[in-house]
Motif scaffolding. Sequence first.
Motif, PDB file in Angstrom:
ATOM      1  N   LYS A 159       0.835  -1.198   0.000  1.00  0.00           N
ATOM      2  CA  LYS A 159       0.000   0.000   0.000  1.00  0.00           C
ATOM      3  C   LYS A 159       0.874   1.254   0.000  1.00  0.00           C
ATOM      4  N   LEU A 160       1.882   1.256   0.852  1.00  0.00           N
ATOM      5  CA  LEU A 160       2.800   2.391   0.928  1.00  0.00           C
ATOM      6  C   LEU A 160       3.528   2.586  -0.399  1.00  0.00           C
ATOM      7  N   ALA A 161       4.009   1.488  -0.979  1.00  0.00           N
ATOM      8  CA  ALA A 161       4.749   1.563  -2.240  1.00  0.00           C
ATOM      9  C   ALA A 161       3.856   2.051  -3.373  1.00  0.00           C
ATOM     10  N   GLY A 162       2.612   1.586  -3.409  1.00  0.00           N
ATOM     11  CA  GLY A 162       1.695   1.995  -4.464  1.00  0.00           C
ATOM     12  C   GLY A 162       1.374   3.480  -4.415  1.00  0.00           C
ATOM     13  N   ILE A 163       1.066   3.980  -3.223  1.00  0.00           N
ATOM     14  CA  ILE A 163       0.737   5.402  -3.062  1.00  0.00           C
ATOM     15  C   ILE A 163       1.956   6.263  -3.352  1.00  0.00           C
ATOM     16  N   THR A 164       3.112   5.849  -2.840  1.00  0.00           N
ATOM     17  CA  THR A 164       4.347   6.603  -3.065  1.00  0.00           C
ATOM     18  C   THR A 164       4.689   6.669  -4.549  1.00  0.00           C
ATOM     19  N   THR A 165       4.566   5.539  -5.239  1.00  0.00           N
ATOM     20  CA  THR A 165       4.880   5.496  -6.671  1.00  0.00           C
ATOM     21  C   THR A 165       3.959   6.410  -7.466  1.00  0.00           C
ATOM     22  N   LEU A 166       2.691   6.419  -7.122  1.00  0.00           N
ATOM     23  CA  LEU A 166       1.716   7.274  -7.815  1.00  0.00           C
ATOM     24  C   LEU A 166       2.048   8.755  -7.605  1.00  0.00           C
ATOM     25  N   ILE A 167       2.319   9.118  -6.363  1.00  0.00           N
ATOM     26  CA  ILE A 167       2.649  10.519  -6.053  1.00  0.00           C
ATOM     27  C   ILE A 167       3.940  10.932  -6.758  1.00  0.00           C
ATOM     28  N   LEU A 168       4.946  10.075  -6.704  1.00  0.00           N
ATOM     29  CA  LEU A 168       6.231  10.409  -7.308  1.00  0.00           C
ATOM     30  C   LEU A 168       6.145  10.492  -8.825  1.00  0.00           C
ATOM     31  N   PHE A 169       5.280   9.701  -9.436  1.00  0.00           N
ATOM     32  CA  PHE A 169       5.108   9.804 -10.889  1.00  0.00           C
ATOM     33  C   PHE A 169       4.608  11.190 -11.267  1.00  0.00           C
ATOM     34  N   VAL A 170       3.635  11.689 -10.507  1.00  0.00           N
ATOM     35  CA  VAL A 170       3.076  13.019 -10.766  1.00  0.00           C
ATOM     36  C   VAL A 170       4.137  14.103 -10.550  1.00  0.00           C
ATOM     37  N   ILE A 171       4.965  13.935  -9.522  1.00  0.00           N
ATOM     38  CA  ILE A 171       6.005  14.918  -9.227  1.00  0.00           C
ATOM     39  C   ILE A 171       7.172  14.817 -10.209  1.00  0.00           C
ATOM     40  N   ALA A 172       7.588  13.591 -10.496  1.00  0.00           N
ATOM     41  CA  ALA A 172       8.795  13.372 -11.298  1.00  0.00           C
ATOM     42  C   ALA A 172       8.584  13.643 -12.778  1.00  0.00           C
ATOM     43  N   LEU A 173       7.380  13.513 -13.271  1.00  0.00           N
ATOM     44  CA  LEU A 173       7.131  13.711 -14.701  1.00  0.00           C
ATOM     45  C   LEU A 173       7.549  15.112 -15.154  1.00  0.00           C
ATOM     46  N   PRO A 174       7.024  16.180 -14.558  1.00  0.00           N
ATOM     47  CA  PRO A 174       7.482  17.522 -14.986  1.00  0.00           C
ATOM     48  C   PRO A 174       8.921  17.808 -14.582  1.00  0.00           C
ATOM     49  N   LEU A 175       9.350  17.283 -13.430  1.00  0.00           N
ATOM     50  CA  LEU A 175      10.706  17.552 -12.960  1.00  0.00           C
ATOM     51  C   LEU A 175      11.750  16.909 -13.871  1.00  0.00           C
ATOM     52  N   SER A 176      11.557  15.653 -14.217  1.00  0.00           N
ATOM     53  CA  SER A 176      12.510  14.956 -15.079  1.00  0.00           C
ATOM     54  C   SER A 176      12.504  15.542 -16.490  1.00  0.00           C
ATOM     55  N   TRP A 177      11.327  15.958 -16.957  1.00  0.00           N
ATOM     56  CA  TRP A 177      11.231  16.603 -18.269  1.00  0.00           C
ATOM     57  C   TRP A 177      12.010  17.914 -18.273  1.00  0.00           C
ATOM     58  N   TYR A 178      11.842  18.690 -17.214  1.00  0.00           N
ATOM     59  CA  TYR A 178      12.566  19.965 -17.108  1.00  0.00           C
ATOM     60  C   TYR A 178      14.076  19.741 -17.064  1.00  0.00           C
ATOM     61  N   LEU A 179      14.511  18.778 -16.258  1.00  0.00           N
ATOM     62  CA  LEU A 179      15.940  18.511 -16.136  1.00  0.00           C
ATOM     63  C   LEU A 179      16.540  18.005 -17.451  1.00  0.00           C
ATOM     64  N   SER A 180      15.740  17.311 -18.230  1.00  0.00           N
ATOM     65  CA  SER A 180      16.246  16.773 -19.495  1.00  0.00           C
ATOM     66  C   SER A 180      16.341  17.842 -20.584  1.00  0.00           C
ATOM     67  N   GLN A 181      15.579  18.925 -20.425  1.00  0.00           N
ATOM     68  CA  GLN A 181      15.528  19.939 -21.474  1.00  0.00           C
ATOM     69  C   GLN A 181      16.251  21.234 -21.124  1.00  0.00           C
TER      70      GLN A 181
END
Length: 230
Positions: free
Chosen positions: A18-40
């Motif tokens: 449960k902890l891993a599932g919620i954490t992964t979902l939250i981090l996907f939302v956070i990491a998507l724009p962050l990783s895109w920004y860092l890559s560009q």
Amino acid sequence: MIEILKSLEFEPFLLSFKLAGITTLILFVIALPLSWYLSQTKSKLKPFLEALTALPIVLPPSVLGFYILWALSHNSPLGVFFEELFGYKLVFNFTGLVIASCFYSLPFMVQPMQSGFESVNKNMLEASFIAGKGKIQTLLKVALPNIKPSLLTAIIVTFAHTVGEFGVVLMVGGSIPGETKVASVAIYEFVEIMDYTAAHVYSAIMVVISFLVLLCVYIFNHKQNKKLGL
């Protein structure tokens, strides 16, 4: 062996998932724009942001756990804010575990996604911009569909890493049955009371889960490479 399995409580595993599932979902939302920004980005702050994002990888869990514990406690402005406004404490409960896990597992979501975005053909991105698509449309409709192996790696490794957390989880959440007592903490407690049979069973389950997770990642990536002729 069957009797041993029947006698064990598997609630810690369910709590870990449960902890891993919620954490992964939250981090996907956070990491998507962050990783895109860092890559560009070509900003001079990029190395600083990358180092800050990757810090949990090299920082001892006890150090990270201590500062997260302090930041969420009633002695910190954030802790005081939540306690006074909502009457809710952020330490030694499941919410605190989720917050701590998001910090601890952040680089495992960001780095694979950033590498994937950096590997996308620049001509495709430029063509998207020339066609009149904005940055968000280019990210969602052009870049994201072309990094499936990196995306899957990020999601699965983040999930597996969160399941195996120990130091940060123990410091921030303690060991409250049904609330913060995840599988890794349960194993530690079994060893403390010298119940090595239970510790072996729990540890074996964790080994199998970790192996299967990595196997799935490598099989998927191998198939993707074969399709691309690599």
